[in-house]
Design an enzyme around this catalytic site. Structure first.
Site, PDB file in Angstrom:
ATOM      1  N   ASP A   1      -2.051  -0.934   5.731  1.00  0.00           N
ATOM      2  CA  ASP A   1      -2.427  -0.441   7.053  1.00  0.00           C
ATOM      3  C   ASP A   1      -3.912  -0.165   7.183  1.00  0.00           C
ATOM      4  O   ASP A   1      -4.380   0.141   8.267  1.00  0.00           O
ATOM      5  CB  ASP A   1      -1.653   0.842   7.384  1.00  0.00           C
TER       6      ASP A   1
ATOM      7  N   ASP B   1      -7.088  -3.102   3.110  1.00  0.00           N
ATOM      8  CA  ASP B   1      -5.979  -4.026   2.852  1.00  0.00           C
ATOM      9  C   ASP B   1      -6.202  -5.404   3.478  1.00  0.00           C
ATOM     10  O   ASP B   1      -5.495  -6.353   3.138  1.00  0.00           O
ATOM     11  CB  ASP B   1      -4.672  -3.447   3.409  1.00  0.00           C
TER      12      ASP B   1
ATOM     13  N   ASP C   1       0.845  -1.170   0.000  1.00  0.00           N
ATOM     14  CA  ASP C   1       0.000   0.000   0.000  1.00  0.00           C
ATOM     15  C   ASP C   1       0.897   1.242   0.000  1.00  0.00           C
ATOM     16  O   ASP C   1       2.039   1.191   0.453  1.00  0.00           O
ATOM     17  CB  ASP C   1      -0.882  -0.022   1.248  1.00  0.00           C
TER      18      ASP C   1
END
Length: 967
Positions: free
Chosen positions: A703, A707, A361
């Site tokens: 985070d 995700d 990410d």
């Protein structure tokens, strides 16, 4: 705006239960139809009508009916295995079952102590696995924690607060800054509403929301007419009608994705399972063949052959392997914890060392998740701004020459506007700078503090009299100020601005923040100067400007070109302007805003990459690991950040493309890019699955809530510990305590070391067990007396299991461990070179032990004494071989080879008194059938072990000559 009354509601008359139930059923059908039509594409009135709601909300009676039908606004608890089943599942492994069978056979032989050793190894392994391996079964509970506990609703025309679980479709919910959205809402009214959706979509900047419908095909991150459950309101107010609760929300759908993702087996577990199956078949086949050959060819008695076969099986089974793997992984876990990587699932330690692709990410992982002004473009020049994050640390420069803000009127004018036309608050608490409000406005305050402005002084000198807050319709914010708008010293501080950022809790409860506050005027007397600051979207602000700050004409084409350059660099840009108004003006009117403003400049900001992340990506590339950034940002922004990070970013892949591509085409596009933009949770899952289908071992870092499914689906999920959500942490295998992507490179280093150590342990166990089994096989097939008995084999296994077998788990990393490509995903755990080494050492140990046994018989020793020599040859030969195994092909001479692993040195030393006791203590002689050895026997044992050591070193030298560095 006032919402229209719903034509579906029956006025003031209380509905009958039958009518209410019928209406609820009709509404449910309507909701299903509306889901297909997309709430975000409806007008507010259409959504209200479809949900049979209106300006007064629902009645309590109606709420009860809908609550009974749709259930509470909560996610269902995750299904859990019982504690007993979780423990029993630890034994669902063929090698462990072989060990249990060996233990049973050992009991049948009457050796309870040795059986206890075998069972103890199995139980310890199961207990450690039971405690350490809680995969993401608690992920759904963490997602539930994101749901708002309370909500403000309008029911029956009355405003009231209810628990979020009581919300039903059709409820009218009110939102304000600081609230967490309690359910999926179709907005019906908004005022300057901005919502932080980073945990859901990955978008790093709060999204402007409004009630205007958007196209049905709009992606999740761009549905500005809907507020999603679990997201946070950062600015403004609004209201919306509940369109989905519980599992039907976007948050609930992600929870369903997490639940639907099965627990993956790791590369290590898959390879060990495959190895265990083959080893089991080999041992059983060899035992049957040996039994048949000995009984039918040499006419050995059945009982003798049974005992020989038991000894063969016990010697061949690597009963210490599960414990060795567990200890090796546990040691790696401790090493990683010291480097801020916390392991939640033990096998993931090794898996991370074998990854070929890291999908990461962007927001908060590769970047700081703190908007930062990087340049200020004034009519005179472009000023670069140093420093990152909200801390007011860093200076200014132009063309590489440092600038003193006190001597830069153009910079000072921009900084004052950025500070005063601002509703965020920034203060320092316990050494950390904390933001309340919009991240973009926080970045503006930080740059003003860097310029030396004192917030409290500026607010006193130029109090705010009126304002027009930012709204998506006009895309700017305007503030009216009174005072003396001198270009110097109007509240400027002499320090770095940090003093105003300290939270001060006095007895009056007043808190002085480094943010804007409204003023009441400037006192009595003559009317003060008055002016308007304007901040907003560049194209909108430029439309209102006809000059720059010094009065020169504004050349729109030049500024538009500058904006294009900044946008291409991935920057978010705000324009700043000022207009003088009549002294004493106390209200902002359309006429004032129609006056021509003077452009002060542009402020370009980014969510800056972490410097350590750039280095970590470089290390990963050097190690042959591809890094792919997956984000919810626009493709242009993602590509710009990707280039700064050193990723392949020329042709970013977008979520829309992912939907349209076939599996084969997607795999090809993935191989050609390192940046994926506008990705939804489903996209991330498909990307991970596509890479895994191509034979890649995938690590996913992140985070946010969005995700979580991909973290669980990946071979190893890595979550951020400090800024990450509970959902992400619970779905992960490894948590980075410092939120530092660079820690991943360190973890990969440890993972590769761990796998090397497991292979070294196999390299030690297999030939030593093979040598033990080899002497029995050779004796049976030659029709000779056994060089060792079954009980003596158990002694050898017991001694080496608790000493030598464990030592290699503590080995440090080999040289160049991060300079080599990752091993192929299809590479077997026992490679051809490793098998060749195993065979070579097995033959050496078997032949030397067999020769020594018969040499001792030939020189007149008893059978018991000869067997004692053979057992010592096996053990001491294994002791010498331990130091051969400390490296795959590097030589094992010198002080480093002896003391480089102190655990190996001391465990090897501890074997000596055990073998002396085995040979000389009367009790041991009685138990194991041993006899004392003379000096010649010991000389032969040590001499032959030394010859074997040198023979293996010669083979390693040959491999080095051909460039082989690992097996």
């Amino acid at each position: 705006m006032e919402m229209p009354p719903s034509p579906g509601r029956p006025g003031d008359r209380r509905p009958t239960p039958e009518a209410g139930a019928a209406r609820a059923q009709g509404m449910a059908q309507g909701m299903a139809e509306a889901q297909a039509q997309c709430w975000h594409a409806m007008t507010p009135q259409q959504a209200l009508e479809r949900l049979a709601s209106g300006a007064d909300g629902l009645s309590e009676h109606e709420v009860g009916i809908r609550l009974a039908r749709f259930g509470p606004n909560a996610l269902p608890p995750p299904q859990r295995r019982s504690v007993l089943m979780r423990f029993v599942s630890q034994f669902d492994n063929l090698l462990v079952q072989v060990l249990l069978a060996a233990g049973v056979i050992t009991i049948l032989l009457g050796h309870l102590t040795d059986a206890s050793v075998i069972f103890g190894v199995v139980v310890i392994n199961a207990v450690i696995g039971f405690v350490q391996e809680g995969k993401a079964e608690r992920a759904l509970e963490a997602v539930q924690a994101l749901l708002a506990s309370e909500a403000t609703v309008v029911r029956g025309g009355q405003r009231r607060t209810v628990t979020a679980a009581e919300l039903v479709p059709g409820d009218l919910v009110l939102l304000a800054s600081g609230d967490r959205v309690p359910a999926d809402l179709r907005l019906v009214r908004s005022r300057s509403l901005r919502i932080d959706e980073s945990a859901l979509t990955g978008e790093s900047v709060p999204v402007d929301k409004g009630e205007a419908p958007v196209d049905e095909t709009t992606s999740l991150a761009e549905r500005t007419s809907v507020a999603y459950s679990g997201t946070a309101v950062t600015y403004g107010q609004g209201s919306g009608v509940v369109v989905a609760t519980g599992t039907l929300t976007e948050l609930g759908r992600i929870g369903g994705l997490v639940e639907s993702v099965g627990t993956l087996s790791t590369p290590l577990s898959r390879k060990l399972d495959q190895f265990a199956r083959r080893l089991t078949l080999f041992i059983l086949g060899g035992a049957v063949l040996t039994f048949a050959f000995g009984h039918f060819v040499h006419a050995f008695p059945l009982v003798d052959m049974f005992l020989a076969v038991v000894g063969l099986a016990v010697s061949a089974i690597p009963e210490g392997l599960p414990a060795i793997v567990t200890v090796t992984l546990a040691i790696g876990t401790q090493r990683m914890a010291r480097r801020d990587a916390i392991v939640r699932r033990l096998p993931a330690v090794e898996t991370l060392g074998s990854v070929t692709v890291i999908c990461t990410d962007k927001t908060g992982t590769l970047t700081r998740n703190e908007m930062t002004v990087v340049s200020v473009v004034t009519p005179l020049r472009t000023i670069d701004v140093a420093g990152a994050g909200y801390a007011p640390q860093g200076g200014f420069s132009a063309d590489g020459v440092a600038i003193d803000p006190a001597q830069a009127p153009d910079l000072d004018a921009c900084a004052r506007c950025a500070l005063l036309c601002n509703d965020a608050r920034l203060w320092r608490d316990d050494g950390n700078w904390t933001l309340v409000g919009d991240p973009t406005e926080g970045a503006l305050i930080a740059v003003a503090l860097k310029a030396g402005l004192d917030t409290a002084g500026q607010q006193r000198a130029a109090p705010r009299v009126d304002e027009i807050p930012f709204e998506s319709e006009h895309r700017f914010m305007a503030t009216l100020h009174h005072g003396a708008r001198a270009g110097h010293d109007s509240g400027a501080g002499t320090g770095d601005g940090s003093g105003t950022g300290t939270r001060q809790d006095s007895g009056t409860g007043t808190r002085h923040d480094s943010g804007a506050a409204s003023g009441s005027g400037s006192g009595s007397g003559a009317d003060p100067d008055a002016w308007v600051y304007l901040k907003g979207a560049p194209e909108k602000v430029l439309d209102l400007c006809d000059a720059v700050d010094d009065g020169s004409p504004l050349h729109r084409g030049d500024w538009d070109a500058t904006l294009e350059q900044l946008a291409a660099a991935g920057a978010r840009v705000l324009a700043l302007a000022v207009a003088d108004v009549a002294p004493g003006t106390r209200a902002l009117t359309p006429e004032i805003l129609a006056s021509r403003f003077r452009l002060l400049g542009l402020m370009a900001m980014i969510d800056p990459p972490r410097p350590e992340a750039i280095e970590a990506i470089r290390r990963c590339n050097a190690a042959g690991i591809a890094v792919k950034m997956i984000t919810g940002d626009h493709a242009g922004t993602a590509a710009a950040i990707g280039r700064k990070l050193g990723l392949r970013a020329d042709e970013p892949l977008t979520g829309g493309e992912i939907d349209s591509l076939s599996d084969k085409a997607l795999a090809a596009r993935l191989a050609a890019t390192g940046v994926i933009a506008r990705a939804s949770p489903e996209h991330k899952l498909r990307l991970v699955g596509s890479l895994q289908s191509s034979g890649q071992i995938v690590a996913m870092t992140g985070d946010g809530v969005n995700d979580s499914p991909a973290l669980k689906a990946a071979d190893v999920g890595v979550a951020m510990g400090a800024s990450g959500t509970d959902a992400a942490r619970e779905a992960s295998d490894i948590v980075l305590a410092d939120d530092n992507f660079a820690t991943i490179a360190n973890a990969v280093h440890e993972g590769r070391t761990i796998f090397d150590n497991i292979k070294k342990s196999l390299l030690f166990i297999l030939p030593t067990n093979g040598g033990e089994a080899g002497v029995i096989l050779l004796a049976v097939f030659l029709g000779l007396a056994l060089p060792v008995t079954a009980v003596q084999i158990l002694w050898v296994n017991m001694v080496t299991t608790v000493t030598l077998d464990i030592a290699l788990a503590f080995e440090p990393a080999e040289r160049g461990v991060m300079a080599r490509p990752p091993r192929r995903p299809d590479e077997p755990i026992v490679t051809r070179l490793l098998l060749a080494r195993v065979t070579y050492v097995t033959l050496l140990l078997t032949s030397m032990t067999f020769w020594l046994f018969h040499f001792e018989l030939d020189r007149g020793l008893t059978l018991e004494a000869a067997r004692t020599s053979a057992v010592n040859m096996l053990v001491i030969g294994e002791l010498f071989y331990l130091f051969n195994c400390r490296s795959f092909t590097a030589h094992s001479f010198g002080r480093g080879a002896l003391f480089g692993n102190r655990i190996a040195f001391w465990t090897a030393l501890s074997v000596v008194p055990m073998q002396l006791a085995f040979s000389y203590l009367p009790a041991m002689q009685h138990l194991f059938g041993t006899r004392p050895l003379d000096a010649l026997s010991w000389a032969l044992v040590i001499g032959l072990s030394s010859v074997k050591f040198l023979a293996i070193e010669l083979e390693k030298a040959v491999l080095r000559r051909f460039g082989v560095r690992r097996l």
